[in-house]
Design an enzyme around this catalytic site. Structure first.
Site, PDB file in Angstrom:
ATOM      1  N   HIS A  99      -3.414  -2.548  -3.142  1.00 55.72           N
ATOM      2  CA  HIS A  99      -5.024  -2.448  -2.683  1.00 55.72           C
ATOM      3  C   HIS A  99      -5.610  -3.720  -2.359  1.00 55.72           C
ATOM      4  O   HIS A  99      -6.746  -3.909  -1.876  1.00 55.72           O
ATOM      5  CB  HIS A  99      -5.741  -1.911  -3.963  1.00 55.72           C
ATOM      6  CG  HIS A  99      -5.253  -0.540  -4.356  1.00 55.72           C
ATOM      7  ND1 HIS A  99      -5.502   0.608  -3.615  1.00 55.72           N
ATOM      8  CD2 HIS A  99      -5.026   0.188  -5.528  1.00 55.72           C
ATOM      9  CE1 HIS A  99      -5.195   1.850  -4.003  1.00 55.72           C
ATOM     10  NE2 HIS A  99      -4.760   1.574  -5.133  1.00 55.72           N
TER      11      HIS A  99
ATOM     12  N   ASP B 218       2.491   6.574 -10.089  1.00 57.61           N
ATOM     13  CA  ASP B 218       1.367   7.246 -10.669  1.00 57.61           C
ATOM     14  C   ASP B 218       1.103   8.824  -9.935  1.00 57.61           C
ATOM     15  O   ASP B 218       0.033   9.649 -10.044  1.00 57.61           O
ATOM     16  CB  ASP B 218       0.175   6.602 -10.410  1.00 57.61           C
ATOM     17  CG  ASP B 218       0.094   5.678  -9.381  1.00 57.61           C
ATOM     18  OD1 ASP B 218       0.916   5.805  -8.472  1.00 57.61           O
ATOM     19  OD2 ASP B 218      -0.853   4.974  -8.966  1.00 57.61           O
TER      20      ASP B 218
HETATM   21  C1  SS9 Z   1     -10.091   6.707 -11.896  1.00 60.11           C
HETATM   22  C2  SS9 Z   1     -10.584   5.200 -11.035  1.00 60.11           C
HETATM   23  C3  SS9 Z   1      -9.399   4.632 -10.387  1.00 60.11           C
HETATM   24  C4  SS9 Z   1      -8.853   2.577  -9.270  1.00 60.11           C
HETATM   25  C5  SS9 Z   1      -7.131   2.828  -9.386  1.00 60.11           C
HETATM   26  C6  SS9 Z   1      -6.313   1.913  -8.940  1.00 60.11           C
HETATM   27  C7  SS9 Z   1      -4.719   2.378  -8.827  1.00 60.11           C
HETATM   28  C8  SS9 Z   1      -3.875   1.194  -8.411  1.00 60.11           C
HETATM   29  N1  SS9 Z   1     -11.249   7.177 -12.572  1.00 60.11           N
HETATM   30  N2  SS9 Z   1      -9.626   3.189 -10.313  1.00 60.11           N
HETATM   31  S1  SS9 Z   1      -2.217   1.844  -8.371  1.00 60.11           S
HETATM   32 ZN    ZN Z   2      -1.712   3.837  -7.457  1.00 58.86          ZN
END
Ligand code: SS9
Ligand code: ZN
Length: 341
Positions: A159, A284
């Site tokens: 990200h 994930d």
């Molecule tokens: C979930 C909020 C998600 C960011 C997630 C980043 C994942 C990186 N309610 N916030 S792999």
């Molecule tokens: Zn992710």
């Protein structure tokens, strides 16, 4: 297969992220990497070695030097204001507001970020620079002739863009590795991002280039974080037109839809004929993930690794997301087992 690992990831240990309207414990925690390391050992996936030191040059080949300097100083500037809690931004420059870097640390945090889920702590800089060294060490081993490398680091990177952090990410390890490969002899590198979330940082870094193909399978940004990038009609710009392939899927997608998307991505990677493939390896997509809405099962990760290895190109796996702490080790090691069998 060789794994590159350092305990330095523990130096980044945020207390909380803003989630569901509350400050909650960080999903992105040191136990994730501990579990992955234990699973790699248990699966006897090969040697585990420490990273080499490459300095800031490979990082600044991808990230804005001013952003890198900000990251290096952020905790010090925050602590100088008497704060002892994690540093988190609170507001952002949206439509019609100006993109000027403020002088004060709170404004700088806003300027260089895009969410309130990514705390900076006292050890963040040390952890993320080691993470970049892990990725570059992996890239250097591929250049030396290794076929399969696993860069086991946290926090994740996909990200993080040229000049902002967010989504738990600060330095884009996969992008830094890809750029290092190109700067040291490779002509073409593909980045295959299988994390549940769109790799907005990686996409934006390479969006106007045709020496890096970015392919991402992820939850549709109409439903899911990062919300503002990752749509199917983003195909690259200028010389990069045709070198960005987004394959968004709806919530509740399982193996059928996911592996059909992988076939589409696979075909595009083969057509591109890269010298190396960097895999942004997030798990994930797992049914048990606490922040995600896909339905892959642990066995599906064996098939994922095996199909990725079918590309027949040297592979660098870089760890990204995966927040079901009890299962993240099994799921990651299953991908690696599937790829090396
Ligand atoms: C979930 C909020 C998600 C960011 C997630 C980043 C994942 C990186 N309610 N916030 S792999
Ligand atoms: Zn992710």
């Amino acid at each position: 297969m060789l794994t590159i690992y350092s305990d330095d990831h523990r130096l980044h240990h945020g207390k909380g992220e803003l989630n569901d309207g509350e400050l909650q414990p960080c999903y992105e925690c040191p136990e994730r990497a501990d579990q992955v390391l234990a699973a790699v050992r248990q699966a006897r996936l090969g040697d585990i070695v420490a990273p080499d030191e490459f300095g800031l040059e490979p990082i600044k080949a991808v990230h804005d030097p001013r952003y890198v300097d900000f990251l290096q100083q952020a905790w010090e500037l925050w602590a100088a204001e008497g704060r002892t809690s994690d540093a988190l931004p609170l507001n952002w420059a949206v439509r019609g507001m100006r993109q000027l870097e403020p002088d004060y640390i709170d404004g700088k945090l806003s300027y260089y970020s895009f969410d309130a889920g990514t705390p900076i702590t006292a050890g963040t800089w040390a952890a993320v620079t080691t993470g970049a060294n892990i990725a570059v060490t992996g890239a250097a081993r591929l250049l030396a002739g290794d076929e399969f490398i696993f860069a086991l680091s946290r926090p994740p990177g996909h990200h993080a863009a040229r000049d902002y952090f967010g989504g738990y990410c600060f330095l884009n390890n996969a992008a830094i590795a890809a750029q290092y490969l190109l700067d040291n002899g490779a002509s073409r590198v593909a980045i295959l991002d299988v994390d549940y979330h769109h790799g907005n940082g990686t996409q934006s870094i390479f969006y106007e280039r045709n020496d890096v193909l970015f392919v991402s399978i992820h939850a549709d940004p109409r439903q899911e974080f990062p919300y503002f990038l990752g749509h199917a009609d983003e195909h690259g710009k200028g010389p990069g037109d045709g070198y960005n392939l987004n394959l968004p899927l709806p919530w509740q997608s399982g193996a059928d839809r996911w592996f059909a998307a992988l076939e589409t991505g696979h075909a595009r990677v083969r057509e591109f004929a890269p010298d190396y493939v960097v895999v942004s390896l997030g798990v994930d997509t797992y049914i048990g993930d606490p922040i995600s809405q896909f339905c892959l099962e642990s066995d599906d990760y064996l098939a994922m690794g095996s199909r990725i290895a079918d590309l027949g190109v040297p592979l660098l796996f870089v760890l990204e997301g995966g927040y079901a702490v009890a299962d993240v080790g099994t799921n990651v090691s299953n991908v690696l087992l599937g790829a090396t069998r």
